[in-house]
Motif scaffolding. Structure first.
Motif, PDB file in Angstrom:
ATOM      1  N   PHE A 178       0.836  -1.211   0.000  1.00  0.00           N
ATOM      2  CA  PHE A 178       0.000   0.000   0.000  1.00  0.00           C
ATOM      3  C   PHE A 178       0.871   1.263   0.000  1.00  0.00           C
ATOM      4  O   PHE A 178       0.684   2.175  -0.830  1.00  0.00           O
ATOM      5  N   LYS A 220       5.830   5.835   8.768  1.00  0.00           N
ATOM      6  CA  LYS A 220       5.500   6.005  10.179  1.00  0.00           C
ATOM      7  C   LYS A 220       4.865   4.735  10.727  1.00  0.00           C
ATOM      8  O   LYS A 220       4.339   3.960   9.932  1.00  0.00           O
ATOM      9  N   TYR A 269       0.101  13.734   6.859  1.00  0.00           N
ATOM     10  CA  TYR A 269      -1.092  14.592   6.970  1.00  0.00           C
ATOM     11  C   TYR A 269      -0.754  16.052   7.241  1.00  0.00           C
ATOM     12  O   TYR A 269      -1.540  16.932   6.919  1.00  0.00           O
ATOM     13  N   TYR A 325      -8.445  10.743  15.556  1.00  0.00           N
ATOM     14  CA  TYR A 325      -8.263   9.961  14.334  1.00  0.00           C
ATOM     15  C   TYR A 325      -9.132   8.726  14.506  1.00  0.00           C
ATOM     16  O   TYR A 325      -8.807   7.822  15.285  1.00  0.00           O
ATOM     17  N   GLN A 343     -11.342   5.598  12.713  1.00  0.00           N
ATOM     18  CA  GLN A 343     -11.557   4.747  11.534  1.00  0.00           C
ATOM     19  C   GLN A 343     -12.449   3.584  11.963  1.00  0.00           C
ATOM     20  O   GLN A 343     -12.672   3.368  13.155  1.00  0.00           O
ATOM     21  N   ARG A 351      -0.711  -5.644  11.790  1.00  0.00           N
ATOM     22  CA  ARG A 351      -1.085  -4.454  12.567  1.00  0.00           C
ATOM     23  C   ARG A 351      -1.663  -4.791  13.939  1.00  0.00           C
ATOM     24  O   ARG A 351      -1.834  -3.909  14.766  1.00  0.00           O
ATOM     25  N   ASP A 394      -0.175   3.178  15.130  1.00  0.00           N
ATOM     26  CA  ASP A 394      -0.597   3.205  13.720  1.00  0.00           C
ATOM     27  C   ASP A 394      -1.206   4.542  13.327  1.00  0.00           C
ATOM     28  O   ASP A 394      -0.847   5.110  12.293  1.00  0.00           O
ATOM     29  N   ILE A 395      -2.144   5.036  14.151  1.00  0.00           N
ATOM     30  CA  ILE A 395      -2.805   6.293  13.756  1.00  0.00           C
ATOM     31  C   ILE A 395      -2.741   7.373  14.846  1.00  0.00           C
ATOM     32  O   ILE A 395      -2.764   8.555  14.530  1.00  0.00           O
ATOM     33  N   HIS A 411      -0.089   9.873  14.222  1.00  0.00           N
ATOM     34  CA  HIS A 411      -0.357  10.969  13.264  1.00  0.00           C
ATOM     35  C   HIS A 411      -0.870  12.192  14.025  1.00  0.00           C
ATOM     36  O   HIS A 411      -0.499  13.331  13.718  1.00  0.00           O
ATOM     37  N   LEU A 449      -6.083  -4.015   5.182  1.00  0.00           N
ATOM     38  CA  LEU A 449      -6.886  -3.289   6.163  1.00  0.00           C
ATOM     39  C   LEU A 449      -8.326  -3.826   6.111  1.00  0.00           C
ATOM     40  O   LEU A 449      -8.518  -5.033   6.072  1.00  0.00           O
ATOM     41  N   ASN A 497     -11.539   8.038   7.529  1.00  0.00           N
ATOM     42  CA  ASN A 497     -10.225   8.621   7.809  1.00  0.00           C
ATOM     43  C   ASN A 497     -10.489   9.954   8.486  1.00  0.00           C
ATOM     44  O   ASN A 497     -10.118  11.016   8.002  1.00  0.00           O
ATOM     45  N   TYR A 523      -5.182  12.102  -0.907  1.00  0.00           N
ATOM     46  CA  TYR A 523      -4.096  11.418  -0.217  1.00  0.00           C
ATOM     47  C   TYR A 523      -2.819  11.492  -1.048  1.00  0.00           C
ATOM     48  O   TYR A 523      -1.727  11.734  -0.527  1.00  0.00           O
TER      49      TYR A 523
HETATM   50  O1  4PW Z   1      -0.816   5.654   8.546  1.00  0.00           O
HETATM   51  C1  4PW Z   1      -2.108   5.200   8.435  1.00  0.00           C
HETATM   52  C2  4PW Z   1      -2.303   3.764   8.407  1.00  0.00           C
HETATM   53  O2  4PW Z   1      -1.424   2.870   8.883  1.00  0.00           O
HETATM   54  C3  4PW Z   1      -2.886   5.846   7.358  1.00  0.00           C
HETATM   55  O3  4PW Z   1      -2.652   7.056   6.885  1.00  0.00           O
HETATM   56  C4  4PW Z   1      -4.272   5.270   7.129  1.00  0.00           C
HETATM   57  O4  4PW Z   1      -4.595   4.364   8.170  1.00  0.00           O
HETATM   58  C5  4PW Z   1      -4.119   4.345   5.997  1.00  0.00           C
HETATM   59  O5  4PW Z   1      -3.639   3.140   6.614  1.00  0.00           O
HETATM   60  C6  4PW Z   1      -3.692   3.291   8.018  1.00  0.00           C
END
Ligand code: 4PW
Length: 388
Positions: A14, A105, A134, A162, A164, A177, A190-191, A194, A230, A275, A337
């Protein structure tokens, strides 16, 4: 003549797709480009997967041996698009070989790994970047500009989410994950990271946190086949299940070093949210609101507007705003994106061309890991934890 720089991309999934598109497109948007990235070698776990990635993503060569690739004298930049468990090993080898590095990340699974990567990168004197894309959304960069110009005054409060839903289905497979030994943590790494990166970018360093973490789905079906898709992965209620050893959700409060306070929530189990990165920042002279699902827009309120016109207004980002000169000619044509990744690529090669570290670099990535670690610790202790 604009310099051509050879990229070795490790990982053709991805993120490989997102980065390959950015390498191809960046000079089409930002011209003259700081450099022209050349898709030289792509590496994946097997020769077959690497060859497929080569054909699909437009690289010259394919390999299943990252060690020999990162040591090649004709490689300028190493791009780490793998799951988290091999970030440190690849980054340290690439730094020792003197290559510039962009790493997906979160920077690493643990603070120790992130620290070792940062030290290796600094010792090698290379340019290093963590792919928290982002903050490269033009509306987020515009928020940063308003804050730096003092347009909303001193920051009082940051609220970041964040949300999802791709892991809300309890029969979604146990991909990497959900495995601590590969991912390091769950939603936090993971998120949640961010949001931490956005908070650091817009407000400043987080000094202390208190958090609740929760794992809702404690076992998942063992993944059939190697590809992590995912939420789109095949589901099977009948397959053998194994334990999940990472967090599904984090809810937390934050104290910033500069006195601001705030909150951070992240989950992959919120049905209906896709998202849903939202930021709301209140200052002494106004407020800012951003929702990634409406990423062309920044909502702003300036308290010194005439009393009869006070309220949130919508600014659609375009040529007048950060990165606007390179992106699309009128506001509202659409930031996606891909655009965030193209801007990230532009900032990486600008840093390489100028010899000036970009942000977030590995040191920033390490700071984010320290916050993630504090969130996870607080999830265990139930107490305020300092970001050490
Ligand atoms: O970093 C994130 C992920 O691991 C993303 O930006 C979105 O959520 C897409 O994949 C997961």
């Amino acid at each position: 003549m604009t310099k051509v720089m050879n990229v070795a991309m490790i990982g053709g999934g991805f993120m490989g797709k997102a980065h390959a598109m950015a390498y191809a497109s960046m000079p089409m948007f930002f011209w003259p480009a700081p450099a022209i990235p050349h898709r030289k070698v792509v590496v994946d776990v097997t020769d077959g997967a690497a060859e497929e990635a080569r054909r699909r993503f437009g690289f010259d060569e394919a390999s299943s041996d990252w060690r020999s690739v990162v040591a090649r004298p004709d490689i300028d930049v190493v791009d780490i698009c793998t799951p988290n468990n091999v970030h440190a090993e690849i980054a340290i080898a690439a730094a020792k070989a003197g290559k510039h590095i962009i790493c997906e990340k979160p920077l690493a699974r643990t603070v120790e790994e992130a620290r070792a990567m940062t030290e290796a990168a600094k010792a090698a004197g290379i340019i290093h970047m963590v792919a928290f894309n982002y903050r490269r959304t033009p509306a987020v960069a515009l928020a940063k500009k308003y804050i730096e110009e003092g347009r909303i005054g001193r920051i009082l409060n940051f609220r970041g989410t964040y949300l999802q839903d791709w892991s809300a289905d309890e029969n979604g497979p146990l991909s990497w994950r959900f495995q601590k030994k590969i991912a390091g943590s769950g939603t936090v790494g993971d998120i949640g990271t961010h949001v931490v990166d956005l908070a650091h970018y817009l407000v400043g360093p987080i000094a202390e946190v208190i958090a609740m973490t929760k794992t809702y789905v404690t076992t998942r079906p063992i993944q059939q086949g190697g590809v992590d898709k995912l939420g789109a992965s095949e589901k099977s209620a009948d397959a053998e299940r194994a334990p999940v050893d990472v967090d599904d959700e984090v809810v937390s409060m934050l104290r910033f070093g500069n006195g601001a306070i705030g909150s951070l929530e992240a989950t992959r189990n919120a049905w209906g949210r896709n998202n849903f990165i939202t930021l709301e920042i209140h200052g002494t002279k106004g407020s800012i609101h951003f929702n990634y699902e409406r990423r062309d827009e920044l909502q702003v309120m300036f308290a010194d507007d005439p009393a009869d016109a006070r309220g949130f207004r919508t600014v659609y980002t375009g040529p007048a705003h950060p990165y606007g000169g390179g992106l699309w000619p009128i506001p509202g044509l659409g930031i996606g994106y891909s655009e965030t990744k193209i801007v990230e690529c532009f900032d990486l090669f600008t840093a390489i061309a100028s010899g000036k570290q970009p942000s977030p670099n590995f040191e920033d990535g390490l700071l984010t890991e320290l916050v993630a670690d504090a969130l996870l610790r607080s999830g265990e202790t139930g107490k305020w934890e300092r970001v050490e």
